[in-house]
Design a protein around this motif. Structure first.
Motif, mmCIF file in Angstrom:
data_model
loop_
_atom_site.group_PDB
_atom_site.id
_atom_site.type_symbol
_atom_site.label_atom_id
_atom_site.label_comp_id
_atom_site.label_asym_id
_atom_site.label_seq_id
_atom_site.Cartn_x
_atom_site.Cartn_y
_atom_site.Cartn_z
ATOM 1 N N THR A 142 10.565 3.635 -3.038
ATOM 2 C CA THR A 142 9.383 3.615 -3.895
ATOM 3 C C THR A 142 9.605 2.631 -5.035
ATOM 4 O O THR A 142 10.595 2.711 -5.758
ATOM 5 C CB THR A 142 9.095 5.010 -4.474
ATOM 6 N N LYS A 146 4.500 2.158 -5.204
ATOM 7 C CA LYS A 146 4.221 1.879 -3.801
ATOM 8 C C LYS A 146 5.361 2.392 -2.917
ATOM 9 O O LYS A 146 6.532 2.305 -3.291
ATOM 10 C CB LYS A 146 4.058 0.367 -3.566
ATOM 11 N N THR A 147 5.005 2.927 -1.758
ATOM 12 C CA THR A 147 6.005 3.308 -0.770
ATOM 13 C C THR A 147 6.254 2.116 0.136
ATOM 14 O O THR A 147 5.331 1.603 0.787
ATOM 15 C CB THR A 147 5.526 4.500 0.067
ATOM 16 N N LEU A 148 7.494 1.644 0.160
ATOM 17 C CA LEU A 148 7.857 0.464 0.937
ATOM 18 C C LEU A 148 8.679 0.850 2.152
ATOM 19 O O LEU A 148 9.593 1.667 2.068
ATOM 20 C CB LEU A 148 8.645 -0.520 0.078
ATOM 21 N N SER A 168 10.128 -5.945 2.996
ATOM 22 C CA SER A 168 9.578 -4.687 2.485
ATOM 23 C C SER A 168 8.072 -4.692 2.684
ATOM 24 O O SER A 168 7.375 -5.575 2.184
ATOM 25 C CB SER A 168 9.920 -4.505 1.003
ATOM 26 N N ASP A 170 4.385 -2.746 2.365
ATOM 27 C CA ASP A 170 3.617 -1.714 1.687
ATOM 28 C C ASP A 170 3.042 -0.783 2.754
ATOM 29 O O ASP A 170 2.192 -1.187 3.557
ATOM 30 C CB ASP A 170 2.482 -2.367 0.873
ATOM 31 N N LYS A 171 3.527 0.444 2.778
ATOM 32 C CA LYS A 171 3.156 1.383 3.838
ATOM 33 C C LYS A 171 1.657 1.663 3.857
ATOM 34 O O LYS A 171 1.045 1.780 4.924
ATOM 35 C CB LYS A 171 3.934 2.689 3.675
ATOM 36 N N LYS A 172 1.047 1.782 2.688
ATOM 37 C CA LYS A 172 -0.370 2.123 2.609
ATOM 38 C C LYS A 172 -1.257 0.968 3.043
ATOM 39 O O LYS A 172 -2.163 1.142 3.870
ATOM 40 C CB LYS A 172 -0.729 2.549 1.178
ATOM 41 N N ASN A 173 -1.014 -0.225 2.499
ATOM 42 C CA ASN A 173 -1.887 -1.365 2.756
ATOM 43 C C ASN A 173 -1.438 -2.218 3.932
ATOM 44 O O ASN A 173 -2.160 -3.120 4.359
ATOM 45 C CB ASN A 173 -1.975 -2.246 1.505
ATOM 46 N N ALA A 177 5.209 -6.842 0.849
ATOM 47 C CA ALA A 177 5.324 -6.710 -0.600
ATOM 48 C C ALA A 177 6.463 -7.544 -1.153
ATOM 49 O O ALA A 177 6.370 -8.091 -2.262
ATOM 50 C CB ALA A 177 5.542 -5.246 -0.975
#
Length: 223
Positions: A142, A146-148, A168, A170-173, A177
């Protein structure tokens, strides 16, 4: 040259991943968990017509001997790209490349060699990376809220100066990152995307060098 290659490779974001997320074949097997992450990012990026991204490049020398930080912007439209950094521009229309150095007001022109082994955006749609890297999912972290998802890549050719790259995502988008490159001599290059704008208006003129905009520029044509 190393900075140029790595920079272009990183800032193409998911376009890079369209090649990396293939099955490795006879050279060994890549981590299927990492492949899933890379495939998802790749699919997203393949739908984009253009990309404009701002980034920060942080350079750390071996034994902390050198430390530097630079900001820049990358523009991407298909296989065409422009990278603008402090004091330098790298431009390619996929046929011709221009490298401009502001401090000496000089531009070097080359033909783009489609058969060369260097990493260029024109090759990022192929399995070029798949031939050169093994990758695995290291886990999640994190940063800045952001969760990477962190993926470690190692070159199959151990003679290369680069011995490890950590991507890395970005898990959400499902965007890139950050990317960290490790060299055998101890140098480390970290590229962090600070903003990412897809499908913005970018004209083809962005991907050519107009000497009229650089009065007195010295042209070194190596074509």
């Amino acid at each position: 040259m190393m900075k140029k290659i790595v920079l272009v490779g990183m800032l193409m974001g998911g376009v890079v991943l369209s090649g990396m997320a293939q099955t490795r074949g006879s050279l060994g097997q890549n981590d299927p968990k990492a492949k899933t992450v890379l495939d998802n990012v790749s699919k997203k990026f393949q739908t984009l017509k253009t990309v404009v991204a701002n980034f920060v490049l942080k350079v750390q020398g071996g034994n902390n001997s050198v430390s530097d930080s630079k900001k820049g912007t990358v523009y991407l439209k298909g296989s065409k790209y422009k990278v603008s950094m402090e004091g330098q521009e790298i431009i390619s229309d996929n046929k011709t490349s221009w490298t401009y150095a502001k401090d000496v007001n000089e531009v070097t022109i080359n033909n783009v060699d489609q058969s060369a082994t260097t990493i260029t955006p024109a090759k990022l749609f192929t399995n070029f990376y798949d031939k050169d890297f093994l990758y695995r999912l290291e886990g999640e972290s994190t940063e800045k809220g952001k969760t990477l998802q962190n993926i470690e890549m190692t070159p199959t050719d151990k003679s290369k100066n680069i011995f490890k790259v950590v991507l890395s995502v970005d898990k959400k988008n499902q965007n890139i990152a950050k990317m960290k490159v490790f060299e055998k001599n101890g140098n480390q290059y970290t590229y962090e995307i600070t903003s990412f704008t897809p499908n913005t208006a970018v004209t083809d003129a962005t991907f050519t060098f107009d000497p009229k905009k650089y009065p007195g520029v010295e042209v070194v044509d190596l074509r």
